[in-house]
Design a protein around this motif. Sequence first.
Motif, PDB file in Angstrom:
ATOM      1  N   PHE A  23       4.018 -14.084   2.100  1.00  0.00           N
ATOM      2  CA  PHE A  23       4.856 -12.919   2.357  1.00  0.00           C
ATOM      3  C   PHE A  23       4.081 -11.921   3.195  1.00  0.00           C
ATOM      4  O   PHE A  23       2.865 -11.780   3.028  1.00  0.00           O
ATOM      5  N   THR A  24       4.775 -11.207   4.073  1.00  0.00           N
ATOM      6  CA  THR A  24       4.189 -10.105   4.827  1.00  0.00           C
ATOM      7  C   THR A  24       4.839  -8.831   4.320  1.00  0.00           C
ATOM      8  O   THR A  24       6.070  -8.692   4.354  1.00  0.00           O
ATOM      9  N   LEU A  25       3.994  -7.910   3.824  1.00  0.00           N
ATOM     10  CA  LEU A  25       4.480  -6.710   3.153  1.00  0.00           C
ATOM     11  C   LEU A  25       3.700  -5.477   3.586  1.00  0.00           C
ATOM     12  O   LEU A  25       2.575  -5.582   4.067  1.00  0.00           O
ATOM     13  N   ALA A  26       4.295  -4.320   3.335  1.00  0.00           N
ATOM     14  CA  ALA A  26       3.589  -3.055   3.549  1.00  0.00           C
ATOM     15  C   ALA A  26       2.686  -2.807   2.344  1.00  0.00           C
ATOM     16  O   ALA A  26       3.122  -2.953   1.203  1.00  0.00           O
ATOM     17  N   PRO A  27       1.430  -2.446   2.552  1.00  0.00           N
ATOM     18  CA  PRO A  27       0.513  -2.222   1.425  1.00  0.00           C
ATOM     19  C   PRO A  27       0.948  -1.074   0.507  1.00  0.00           C
ATOM     20  O   PRO A  27       0.553  -1.023  -0.642  1.00  0.00           O
ATOM     21  N   GLU A  32      -1.927   1.979  -6.839  1.00  0.00           N
ATOM     22  CA  GLU A  32      -3.049   2.720  -6.262  1.00  0.00           C
ATOM     23  C   GLU A  32      -4.326   1.887  -6.328  1.00  0.00           C
ATOM     24  O   GLU A  32      -5.114   1.847  -5.383  1.00  0.00           O
ATOM     25  N   GLU A  33      -4.526   1.187  -7.433  1.00  0.00           N
ATOM     26  CA  GLU A  33      -5.701   0.327  -7.598  1.00  0.00           C
ATOM     27  C   GLU A  33      -5.709  -0.794  -6.555  1.00  0.00           C
ATOM     28  O   GLU A  33      -6.736  -1.086  -5.938  1.00  0.00           O
ATOM     29  N   ASP A  34      -4.548  -1.430  -6.357  1.00  0.00           N
ATOM     30  CA  ASP A  34      -4.449  -2.492  -5.352  1.00  0.00           C
ATOM     31  C   ASP A  34      -4.680  -1.951  -3.945  1.00  0.00           C
ATOM     32  O   ASP A  34      -5.304  -2.601  -3.110  1.00  0.00           O
TER      33      ASP A  34
END
Length: 166
Positions: A23-27, A32-34
């Motif tokens: 998958f391509t996603l917006a961070p 917050e930890e990720d």
Amino acid sequence: MEATLIRFKKDKIEIKRGDGRTFTLAPTIFSEEDQKYMTEARTRTVSSGEFWSKEKAIYHLTRQKWATGEVGSPIARYQNFKREKIDLDGDGKLDGYKLWIQSTKGNRDGKAKAWEVTEKGNLKVKNYLGKFYEGEYYYDFKSGYFIKVKKNFNYGEIFYRPAEEK
């Protein structure tokens, strides 16, 4: 959801789930930890945006010869990172993979050490001289060298550089 970070694509990330789907996603959709992890991980990406990993480091180390010492230095030694397992101290337990050091005139090397790579893609080199000595190296994306993490307190070479470098 458990997933592996594959690469950064401009302002997005590509991840791979355990079932193999990517998958391509917006961070920004992550915790917050990720997001902190992704900020740190971005510093460990190659020019293509791919995440520096244990597998990438192993591939990089084993596909070419490496050298220690500056380019043109008469004391530079050539290093071959092999995928052969090695027991340095003869205790029957494997200590890592074989790092073969080609000796140069007047040098006592020309023997094997052990190496392994951490999950973050750092190189660890071990030598057995009555007891184990270990050095750790991070990959510097700008120079293409593996550089010693703790210069004053860590055993081993200062850096490993591609041997073909001119």
